[in-house]
Enzyme design. Structure first.
Site, mmCIF file in Angstrom:
data_model
loop_
_atom_site.group_PDB
_atom_site.id
_atom_site.type_symbol
_atom_site.label_atom_id
_atom_site.label_comp_id
_atom_site.label_asym_id
_atom_site.label_seq_id
_atom_site.Cartn_x
_atom_site.Cartn_y
_atom_site.Cartn_z
ATOM 1 C CG HIS A 185 -1.695 1.283 1.386
ATOM 2 N ND1 HIS A 185 -2.682 1.678 0.506
ATOM 3 C CD2 HIS A 185 -1.584 2.271 2.307
ATOM 4 C CE1 HIS A 185 -3.158 2.863 0.900
ATOM 5 N NE2 HIS A 185 -2.513 3.241 1.984
ATOM 6 N NE ARG A 238 6.435 10.330 -1.368
ATOM 7 C CZ ARG A 238 5.640 9.556 -0.621
ATOM 8 N NH1 ARG A 238 4.527 10.033 -0.130
ATOM 9 N NH2 ARG A 238 5.954 8.305 -0.376
ATOM 10 C CD GLU A 286 -6.933 4.451 3.752
ATOM 11 O OE1 GLU A 286 -6.774 4.398 4.991
ATOM 12 O OE2 GLU A 286 -6.224 5.140 2.994
ATOM 13 C CE1 TYR A 295 0.914 14.023 2.043
ATOM 14 C CE2 TYR A 295 -0.315 15.273 0.410
ATOM 15 C CZ TYR A 295 0.778 14.516 0.756
ATOM 16 O OH TYR A 295 1.735 14.236 -0.170
ATOM 17 C CB THR A 340 -4.717 0.722 3.118
ATOM 18 O OG1 THR A 340 -5.311 1.952 3.496
ATOM 19 C CG2 THR A 340 -5.492 0.086 1.981
HETATM 20 MN MN MN Z 1 -5.957 4.242 6.910
#
Ligand code: MN
Length: 427
Positions: free
Chosen positions: A141, A150, A207, A252, A357
């Site tokens: 994940h 990225r 998730e 984030y 996840t």
């Molecule tokens: Mn999570």
């Protein structure tokens, strides 16, 4: 071997071979009915066994516990009694349900009162969650997300193989299976847009995770070593860590997940004890480089649990969209708990720790829509011919999990959540 796990045990209750709840499982939960207020139950086949009633009939009298401990709206007080007590209660319930025992089966009044069809009860949140942590412990994940967000060359950030990375989530919005959630509103900004806008997320995602529940408090200023961590784990549930990807992507940096995650998380109602999962222990993946000594944990600390995600449309058509396994996690629960407490932060009974996840490395084993559809660019085709990039209004997401060993299936039931349209924002 833990006696209650013996694969040769049989109950006087008829249990289908594919049931998640044979006599070897005996998970704990909180249920209520029209006639009964919230209380502790154990799942057995198609039934819930009412421990409150068993207490009233003196069925736990030899264990020297207060039987009213089962007449509570959460498991926390029972869990706080400690591992020897949960183990003794599970063993006693196992004994009462065996085909060699007639303490319940020979007492029709008691039997009538303590066994209720699972289809006739409402399951509630099993624990009052004080604090909730979400880890990020699946290498597949973390690599998938790192590649998309990225750089494929450096998909994992430099810290990832040195510690189980995590963040503190919101405990107040953890809800039990069957509780519908609203599509969240939030601030987003398309890459090409000059300014952000506010409104319903266009990228609602699930998730697939598992979470463990703390079974023992620690004092502030102490830590747990990996070798003692299992003493602090009561059991596990399935965990859907709902995520709004467009909100998440914009908010984030630099402090990590916030409102793109905190609007809701959903759990399965039955807590499967670590004792019941004992037969499913497996070795985790080799950890290179070796973790620092405070995270070092040799041995069998992963669990072989098959997991799946299904998407059900408003018309009730189900498509399985993911199959994977909990065994592939890079960081195990012992290491997560050791890391969590390594700075002296205390934990409390009922705290929840989600795995992150759970994804495999092949197509069809990814535990989020973000990965399954490559960020929405490759929509999934459902059985009814419609397509999904993310989750639509009125879709229901269902997660299931079970381990199987010597023909005995230890399951978690399911976590099932319907997504309702966004609520009207107060101005
Ligand atoms: Mn999570």
């Amino acid at each position: 071997m833990i006696k209650a796990n013996d694969p040769t045990l049989h109950s006087w209750i008829q249990i289908a071979p594919d049931s998640d709840f044979p006599i070897q499982n005996l998970p704990f939960g909180i249920f209520q009915t029209d006639m009964k207020d919230p209380r502790v139950g154990v799942a057995i086949g198609e039934y819930v066994l009412d421990l409150c009633v068993l207490g009233r009939y003196d069925m736990f009298v030899l264990l020297d516990i207060d039987p009213t401990i089962f007449h509570r709206p959460y498991l926390n007080d029972f869990i706080a009694l400690g591992k020897p007590v949960w183990r003794a209660v599970r063993n006693r319930v196992s004994e009462l349900l065996r085909n060699t025992n007639d303490e319940i089966s020979g007492n029709s009044e008691l039997m009538h009162e303590c066994l209720i069809k699972r289809s006739e009860v409402e399951m509630l949140m099993p624990v009052k969650v004080g604090d909730y942590t979400d880890f990020y412990s699946s290498q597949a994940h973390a690599s998938n997300v790192g590649t998309m967000f990225r750089d494929p060359e450096n998909a994992l950030l430099p810290n990832w193989k040195h510690m189980p990375v995590g963040y503190h989530g919101r405990a107040s919005s953890i809800v039990v299976s069957g509780t519908p959630i609203h599509r969240p509103n939030g601030q987003t900004k398309a890459p090409e847009a000059e300014l952000p806008t506010f409104g319903p997320t266009a990228q609602l995602d699930f998730e697939l995770e598992m979470a463990f529940i703390a079974g023992k408090d620690t004092p502030l200023g102490t830590s747990i070593s990996p070798s003692h961590a299992e003493e602090y784990i009561f059991g596990l549930v399935l965990f859907n860590d709902w995520s709004a990807r467009d909100i998440q992507a914009w908010e984030y940096q630099p402090l990590g997940p916030f409102l793109g995650k905190s609007f809701a998380s959903s759990i399965s109602p039955w807590v499967v004890t670590l004792d019941a999962l004992e037969p499913f222990r497996v070795h985790g993946p080799e950890q290179v480089p070796s973790p620092l000594p405070y995270l070092s944990s040799g041995g069998h600390h992963n669990y072989d649990i098959n997991l799946e995600v299904l998407l059900e449309t408003e018309k009730g058509v189900e498509t399985r969209i993911c199959r994977t396994n909990f065994r592939h996690m890079y960081w195990n629960m012992q290491q997560q708990l050791a890391h969590q407490t390594s700075n002296g932060c205390n934990i409390r009974v009922g705290d929840m720790f989600a795995s992150g996840t759970i994804s495999g490395s092949e197509k069809g084993t990814f535990g989020s829509m973000l990965e399954l559809t490559r960020g929405g660019t490759q929509p999934l085709r459902l059985v009814d011919g419609t397509e999904r990039s993310f989750i639509n209004d009125n879709d229901t997401v269902i997660m299931r999990g079970y381990g199987e060993h010597h023909g005995i299936r230890i399951g978690f039931g399911e976590v099932r959540t319907k997504v309702l349209p966004a609520f009207l924002q107060e101005k």
